[in-house]
Design an enzyme around this catalytic site. Structure first.
Site, mmCIF file in Angstrom:
data_model
loop_
_atom_site.group_PDB
_atom_site.id
_atom_site.type_symbol
_atom_site.label_atom_id
_atom_site.label_comp_id
_atom_site.label_asym_id
_atom_site.label_seq_id
_atom_site.Cartn_x
_atom_site.Cartn_y
_atom_site.Cartn_z
ATOM 1 N N HIS A 181 4.132 5.115 2.356
ATOM 2 C CA HIS A 181 4.168 5.961 1.155
ATOM 3 C C HIS A 181 4.471 5.154 -0.092
ATOM 4 O O HIS A 181 4.135 5.548 -1.193
ATOM 5 C CB HIS A 181 5.251 7.042 1.298
ATOM 6 C CG HIS A 181 6.598 6.561 0.873
ATOM 7 N ND1 HIS A 181 7.429 5.826 1.699
ATOM 8 C CD2 HIS A 181 7.265 6.652 -0.315
ATOM 9 C CE1 HIS A 181 8.530 5.510 1.057
ATOM 10 N NE2 HIS A 181 8.466 5.993 -0.161
ATOM 11 N N CYS A 182 5.124 4.014 0.064
ATOM 12 C CA CYS A 182 5.761 3.297 -1.041
ATOM 13 C C CYS A 182 4.769 2.414 -1.793
ATOM 14 O O CYS A 182 4.187 1.490 -1.212
ATOM 15 C CB CYS A 182 6.906 2.445 -0.509
ATOM 16 S SG CYS A 182 7.698 1.406 -1.759
ATOM 17 N N PRO A 183 4.583 2.629 -3.102
ATOM 18 C CA PRO A 183 3.634 1.795 -3.851
ATOM 19 C C PRO A 183 4.052 0.339 -3.922
ATOM 20 O O PRO A 183 3.209 -0.561 -3.922
ATOM 21 C CB PRO A 183 3.605 2.437 -5.245
ATOM 22 C CG PRO A 183 4.870 3.229 -5.340
ATOM 23 C CD PRO A 183 5.169 3.689 -3.951
ATOM 24 N N THR A 234 3.297 -1.133 -0.481
ATOM 25 C CA THR A 234 1.857 -1.126 -0.236
ATOM 26 C C THR A 234 1.185 -2.343 -0.858
ATOM 27 O O THR A 234 0.227 -2.899 -0.307
ATOM 28 C CB THR A 234 1.233 0.166 -0.792
ATOM 29 O OG1 THR A 234 1.776 1.292 -0.086
ATOM 30 C CG2 THR A 234 -0.277 0.163 -0.655
#
Length: 361
Positions: A90-92, A95
């Site tokens: 979920h984490c930008p 990612t």
């Protein structure tokens, strides 16, 4: 005006603040994103931790990365199968590193392990491997990421954060700095990269890349978070305006070239994509950054689809994990405070063709 001078001029317009929020999940005091701000809630407790959503302390102050050993200065040896990236899909910020590893072909020498984007109710400072068999990471043989943090520092009492690069031999976190890891992988691991891998941090434009990274971090990556965390109308509008002023500027820049620095993908493209891919599904809706959607910017939208068509970007963009984390997480049991998870927007449009190849003609 040269492009380098233009970037310096744009950087001079903003106050770069490295202490902007990187993890906006705590909305306990935000009038924008938490309608329960100021209310007393129940205390929840399990075997690991207790939590009251509006009285938690760990998220109040900016938390800088605590581990930043580097390959480029010899602090860390460059060895195959020595390191494992632990990330949440979920984490930008996490990612970005996952994309870089695959884009460079380093997935053959650096493994990746994903934590569950959702935590048990009441747990506020740890990540768990509950997506795996026996709730255990198959390489590190740990149940939670905090175990690797405590191996690195037995006195560690702060939040465990992703991304975290773990030394498989020792089980210790060696680097959790999302700002340095891409460039470390791009420069120090060249001998293990695919022969056709892009040069994400070319030496001749590193100053320009660093400058644009600061601009995008301040006005896009962190500004969307700050808008969601705003505690006043004025504060919210300040960051709202920063985001859309910068998106307008990027829309114009991408009208002239395929990627942010011409015909080749750079570190900066990865950093921008991580926010753009979450824009319509999260930031536009939940953070009230809603002047325009990404799809309303022809160049930015086609640019994003162009990147998404590349396996390294597509395979590390998990819209389901993004939706779950940003809408379902609350650190309180689902049956006590039900959450509605938006069905939209229609994500099939990411599969549509883009027009960026026109710059290669």
């Amino acid at each position: 005006m040269t492009k380098e001078l233009e970037l310096q001029k744009e950087l001079g317009k903003i106050d770069v603040n490295e202490k902007l929020s990187a993890c906006p999940i705590d909305f306990s005091k935000s009038r924008v994103a938490n309608p329960r701000a100021g209310q007393k809630q129940k205390n929840y407790q399990n075997e690991v931790a207790s939590s009251n959503f509006n009285e938690r302390k760990k998220f109040e102050d900016y938390q800088s990365p605590q581990f930043n050993q580097l390959f480029s200065d010899g602090s860390l040896p460059v060895e195959t199968n020595r390191y494992r990236l632990i990330w949440s899909k979920h984490c930008p910020w996490a990612t970005r590193i996952a994309i870089a590893i695959d884009l460079l072909g380093l997935d053959k020498v650096i493994s990746k392990g994903a934590v569950d984007p959702l935590r048990p109710a009441g747990v506020i400072g740890d990540w768990f491997f509950t997506l795996n068999e026996d709730d255990e990471d198959p390489i590190l043989h740990t149940k939670s990421l905090s175990e690797s943090y405590l191996k690195a520092d037995p006195e560690y009492k702060l939040r465990t954060t992703v991304p975290a690069l773990v030394d498989v031999k020792t089980g210790k976190v060696v680097n959790n700095d999302y700002n340095t890891l891409i460039d470390e992988l791009a420069t120090a691991w060249k001998k293990y990269q695919n022969k056709n891998a892009p040069d994400l941090y070319p030496e001749n434009i590193r100053t320009d890349i660093d400058t644009l990274n600061k601009i995008i971090y301040t006005d896009i990556n962190a500004a969307v978070n700050e808008a969601g965390l705003a505690r006043s109308q004025a504060d919210y509008e300040k960051y709202y305006n920063r985001v859309f002023d910068r998106l307008d500027w990027l829309e114009e820049r991408l009208s002239q070239q395929r990627y942010l620095f011409g015909s080749a993908i750079s570190d900066t493209d990865i950093r921008l994509f991580a926010t753009l891919s979450r824009f319509d599904i999260v930031f536009y809706q939940k953070y009230y950054v809603n002047k325009k959607r990404l799809v309303d910017y022809p160049n930015l939208w086609n640019y994003s689809k162009d990147l998404y068509a590349i396996p390294a970007f597509r395979n590390n963009t998990d819209f389901d994990a993004i939706r779950k984390r940003f809408y379902q997480v609350d650190h309180t049991p689902q049956n006590d405070l039900t959450r509605i998870i938006p069905k939209g927007p229609d994500l099939s449009i990411w599969e549509e063709p883009n027009d960026r190849q026109k710059f290669e003609k």
